[in-house]
Design an enzyme around this catalytic site. Structure first.
Site, PDB file in Angstrom:
ATOM      1  N   LYS A 120       0.806  -1.225   0.000  1.00  0.00           N
ATOM      2  CA  LYS A 120       0.000   0.000   0.000  1.00  0.00           C
ATOM      3  C   LYS A 120       0.837   1.272   0.000  1.00  0.00           C
ATOM      4  O   LYS A 120       0.400   2.306  -0.514  1.00  0.00           O
ATOM      5  CB  LYS A 120      -0.951   0.001   1.205  1.00  0.00           C
ATOM      6  CG  LYS A 120      -2.078  -0.999   1.100  1.00  0.00           C
ATOM      7  CD  LYS A 120      -3.052  -0.860   2.256  1.00  0.00           C
ATOM      8  CE  LYS A 120      -4.218  -1.828   2.097  1.00  0.00           C
ATOM      9  NZ  LYS A 120      -5.217  -1.658   3.179  1.00  0.00           N
TER      10      LYS A 120
ATOM     11  N   GLY B 215       1.021   0.894  10.233  1.00  0.00           N
ATOM     12  CA  GLY B 215       1.108   0.674   8.793  1.00  0.00           C
ATOM     13  C   GLY B 215       0.141   1.553   8.012  1.00  0.00           C
ATOM     14  O   GLY B 215      -0.406   2.532   8.523  1.00  0.00           O
ATOM     15  N   GLY B 216      -0.103   1.152   6.749  1.00  0.00           N
ATOM     16  CA  GLY B 216      -0.929   1.945   5.851  1.00  0.00           C
ATOM     17  C   GLY B 216      -2.344   2.155   6.353  1.00  0.00           C
ATOM     18  O   GLY B 216      -2.898   3.256   6.241  1.00  0.00           O
TER      19      GLY B 216
END
Length: 412
Positions: A56, A118-119
């Site tokens: 991503k 994270g994303g």
């Protein structure tokens, strides 16, 4: 591949099923190793793709255009190829926003912990900011300028109102994993988990056990796919499809778990339900007998009840990871709360309630072999059955009526 999803491991993805229901029958799943990712992106041999872990953020340098929203988030989950130019978007934003709306979460003036860095955690930040939250913290295993540790979350921020899990902790097959223990948080109003497999992670199950509003990630998955499909097809699809597809997926995937006293009709009704709903029928007592290679009464006599309950829990844990089942459980499954927690990850618990007068003592059931034992057992377990079930069905009369009522009550 014209349309599809790229990622590291996609074995258990629901995306192909969802996109096919949105009218894209060419949608495929493509697992790409990190070694081959660069070559795949350079070729640009696709019309449109969704992107998941671990790409991503890694996909961003390959894009010619990034939507303002995706740029603000710093992660991409949808890429459209327009005449050789790659356009990046983030429909996870729309999906998570729809998920919070479904749970009726109000983010204004609330303290929110976002688990993970994270994303998807970045998506969560932008969503809650747009919904009015100004007091939030990223929680990570490693402390950085942008994150706090899990210990700090517990010791300093245990007054938070909402927790959003964006980590893979609890995702199939590692469903026993808990990202954080909820008993530390006394003011908690809502728990959101972006994981959709299992349908309800242990994190969600435990939150609901504490009477906290909680929801898993399946609705988010369907909603983000819907908004991605709008971009894929470049047309204005009807948003009512989100609810329709979500309901269809739950009814297809969710297990029906039958609990109740021995001789309450679990095996008979379970078989009838499985045939009607085209689900696989599983009797956990039969699985146990296959594993121990003897009758349950004999096993009780040789090794005792405690040993039997250990085997029973192992079987329950394994079966609970599967979907689209009708599961008939043994009468004592409710004696260990962990069994119910496991069964609720992918299932609804249905109590077949049969009066004591209609129950039958049989020699093959060691704890209810006589009428006296049956009555004792009934009185000991009655409240536990009621405590753990989602649905109560009166099974004192016609079996077909009981099956019809279960099917009706299982509808969302």
């Amino acid at each position: 591949m014209k349309y599809g999803l790229i990622g590291g491991k996609l074995t258990h993805s629901f995306s192909k099923t969802i996109h096919e229901q949105l009218g894209n029958n060419d949608y495929e799943l493509l697992e790409i190793s990190e070694e081959n990712f660069h070559d795949y992106m350079i070729k640009r041999d696709f019309y449109a793709i969704n992107v998941t872990i671990p790409y991503k953020e890694k996909i961003i340098p390959y894009l010619d255009f990034i939507s303002p929203q995706a740029k603000r988030i710093g992660a991409i989950n949808t890429v459209i190829n327009k005449d050789g130019k790659l356009y990046g978007y983030n429909t996870d934003y729309d999906g998570l926003k729809a998920l919070l709306k479904r749970l009726k979460v109000d983010c204004k003036e609330k303290k929110i912990l976002i688990l993970g860095s994270g994303g998807t955690s970045k998506t969560a930040r932008v969503v809650i900011e747009d919904l009015g939250c100004r007091n939030y913290y990223f929680v990570s295993r490693t402390k950085t300028a942008q994150t706090i540790t899990y210990q700090e979350a517990i010791s300093i921020h245990n007054d938070c109102d909402i927790i959003i899990n964006t980590t893979p902790c609890g995702m199939y097959p590692n469903t026993d994993c808990l990202p954080i223990h909820l008993h530390n948080f006394k003011k908690l109003e809502a728990v959101v988990d972006v994981i959709y497999n299992p349908l309800r992670t242990k994190f969600i199950v435990k939150a609901r056990n504490r009477k906290i509003s909680a929801i898993g990630g399946l609705y988010m998955l369907v909603a983000q796919a819907f908004y991605a499909s709008r971009l894929f097809q470049d047309k204005n699809l009807n948003e009512e499809q989100i609810d329709c597809i979500y309901h269809h997926l739950v009814q297809e995937k969710e297990n029906i778990v039958l609990i109740g006293m021995p001789s309450s009709g679990k095996t008979t009704i379970g078989s009838m339900l499985a045939k009607r709903l085209h689900k696989e029928f599983i009797d956990t007592d039969e699985l146990i007998k296959s594993r121990i290679q003897m009758e349950i009464s004999e096993y009780f006599s040789k090794f005792g009840e405690n040993s039997f309950r250990i085997v029973e829990s192992q079987v329950i844990e394994e079966v609970s990871k599967r979907t689209n089942l009708v599961i008939a459980t043994g009468g004592g499954v409710i004696l260990k709360e962990v069994n119910i927690e496991n069964l609720k990850e992918n299932g609804k618990i249905v109590l077949l309630n049969r009066s004591l007068d209609n129950l039958i003592a049989t020699s093959d059931r060691p704890l209810t072999a006589t009428k006296e034992k049956l009555e004792t057992c009934y009185l000991e377990r009655k409240l536990l059955y009621k405590k753990f079930c989602d649905i109560v069905i009166d099974n004192n009369h016609d079996l077909t009526n009981a099956v019809d009522e279960i099917i009706e009550r299982m509808k969302i």
